[in-house]
Design an enzyme around this catalytic site. Structure first.
Site, short mmCIF file in Angstrom:
data_model
loop_
_atom_site.label_atom_id
_atom_site.label_comp_id
_atom_site.label_asym_id
_atom_site.label_seq_id
_atom_site.Cartn_x
_atom_site.Cartn_y
_atom_site.Cartn_z
N ASN A 10 -39.00 6.53 32.72
CA ASN A 10 -39.17 7.22 34.00
C ASN A 10 -40.66 7.49 34.18
OD1 ASN A 10 -39.22 8.93 36.20
ND2 ASN A 10 -38.25 10.66 35.14
N TRP A 11 -41.29 6.71 35.03
CA TRP A 11 -42.75 6.83 35.18
C TRP A 11 -43.15 8.04 36.03
CZ3 TRP A 11 -44.81 1.10 36.11
CH2 TRP A 11 -44.44 0.31 35.00
N LYS A 12 -42.16 8.67 36.65
CA LYS A 12 -42.41 9.82 37.54
C LYS A 12 -43.47 9.45 38.58
CE LYS A 12 -41.17 12.83 33.75
NZ LYS A 12 -41.02 14.18 33.30
N HIS A 100 -32.54 14.32 38.62
CA HIS A 100 -33.51 14.69 37.57
C HIS A 100 -33.85 16.17 37.74
CE1 HIS A 100 -37.21 14.90 35.27
NE2 HIS A 100 -36.81 13.81 34.65
N GLU A 102 -36.50 17.72 37.65
CA GLU A 102 -37.66 18.00 38.51
C GLU A 102 -37.25 17.97 39.98
OE1 GLU A 102 -40.27 15.09 36.76
OE2 GLU A 102 -40.33 16.31 34.95
N GLU A 172 -30.68 15.89 29.48
CA GLU A 172 -32.10 16.24 29.41
C GLU A 172 -32.26 17.76 29.48
OE1 GLU A 172 -34.63 12.66 30.72
OE2 GLU A 172 -34.26 13.89 32.48
N GLY A 178 -41.12 17.01 28.95
CA GLY A 178 -42.57 17.08 29.10
C GLY A 178 -43.21 18.20 28.31
N SER A 218 -38.94 14.67 25.74
CA SER A 218 -39.96 14.47 24.71
C SER A 218 -39.53 13.49 23.62
CB SER A 218 -40.39 15.82 24.10
OG SER A 218 -40.95 16.64 25.11
N GLY A 239 -39.98 9.97 29.69
CA GLY A 239 -41.09 10.15 30.61
C GLY A 239 -42.40 9.75 29.97
N GLY A 240 -43.07 10.72 29.36
CA GLY A 240 -44.43 10.52 28.82
C GLY A 240 -44.60 9.27 27.97
C1 PEP Z 1 -37.99 12.70 31.85
O1 PEP Z 1 -38.80 12.84 32.74
O2 PEP Z 1 -36.86 12.32 32.13
C2 PEP Z 1 -38.40 13.02 30.48
C3 PEP Z 1 -37.49 13.05 29.55
O3 PEP Z 1 -39.74 13.25 30.27
P1 PEP Z 1 -40.48 13.39 28.82
O4 PEP Z 1 -40.01 12.22 28.00
O5 PEP Z 1 -41.94 13.31 29.16
O6 PEP Z 1 -40.06 14.68 28.25
#
Ligand code: PEP
Length: 256
Positions: A10-12, A100, A102, A172, A178, A218, A239-240
């Site tokens: 997920n590049w957000k 999500h 966010e 999640e 994040g 994470s 994400g990251g």
């Molecule tokens: C996400 O945005 O779905 C996520 C899990 O981010 P991260 O891996 O950065 O925690």
């Protein structure tokens, strides 16, 4: 039949078109095609990057899927700023992230919105990746499983099992997204197993058995093996660590 793992990035709201092309080329150049026999791989860039990223993978004849991070359920019309399912289908999206955290916390997306999106996506044969997860307050209240399973039930309310087939659920925990703070494999397994039990209640044991439940929060090359070793974790929503080819590829390799 064992479930094929899915590693999804997920590049957000990261990567301009030029940057997205560089990242997808970097992934492609370091990717071995036969990995896709053992794992499905997906990237979810911002809308504007979908077509360029798809073009890179197509040019390299690499079957990495592309997906969106959100969608609106109406087909077309006066919905300024929204993107429809036919638009995603035309580009070749086969997945779409829905609900999500966010979007839920920053943009007010409700369980009802998530349900309408899941309903519309499944009817159009785009696989929703339904995100669920608890806040720190819910975890501390001891009601994590209740809360998360209620989110799963709400997301799939009124949806027929044949339509829901192919859907993915991503657990999640909000406190892990994040933050660098990952759920322990045991914590993640416990909730993912409850999600699978909820899917079994909703759609039957066969459906639950074949449906992929991902962990997100994470996930990184240092913790991925332990998480994927859990019986009810079938991959990751990342994400990251998906924003660099090296770390994303390490996550993909952990699925093999
Ligand atoms: C996400 O945005 O779905 C996520 C899990 O981010 P991260 O891996 O950065 O925690």
């Amino acid at each position: 039949m064992p479930r094929k793992p899915l590693m999804a990035g997920n590049w957000k709201m990261n990567k301009t078109i030029a940057e997205a092309v560089v990242l997808s080329q970097d992934i492609s150049n370091n990717f071995e095609r036969d990995w896709l026999d053992a794992a499905d791989v997906l990237v979810c860039p911002p809308y504007v990057d979908l077509k360029p990223v798809k073009t890179v993978f197509e040019f390299d004849k690499l079957d990495i899927a592309i997906g969106a991070q959100n969608v609106y359920w109406e087909e077309s019309g006066a919905y300024t700023g929204e993107i429809s399912i036919p638009m995603l289908s035309e580009i070749g999206c086969t997945y779409c992230i829905v609900g999500h955290s966010e979007r839920r916390t920053l943009f007010g997306e409700t369980n009802e919105d998530v349900n309408r999106k899941v309903d519309a996506l499944t009817k159009a044969h785009i696989n929703p990746i339904v995100c669920v997860g608890e806040s720190t307050a819910v975890r501390e209240s001891g009601k994590t499983r209740e809360f998360v399973c209620a989110q799963v039930e709400a997301a799939f309310a009124g949806i027929e099992p044949e339509e829901a087939r192919g859907s993915v659920v991503a657990y999640e925990p909000l406190w892990a997204i994040g933050t660098g703070r990952t759920a322990t494999p045991e914590q993640a397994q416990e909730v993912c197993a409850s999600i699978r039990a909820t899917l079994a209640d909703l759609f039957g044991a066969d459906f639950a058995d074949e449906t992929r439940v991902l962990y997100g929060g994470s996930m990184n090359p240092g913790n991925v093996e332990m998480l994927l070793a859990q019986p009810d974790i079938d991959g990751g929503l990342v994400g990251g660590a998906s924003l660099q080819a090296t770390s994303f590829i390490q996550l993909v390799k952990a699925c093999l």
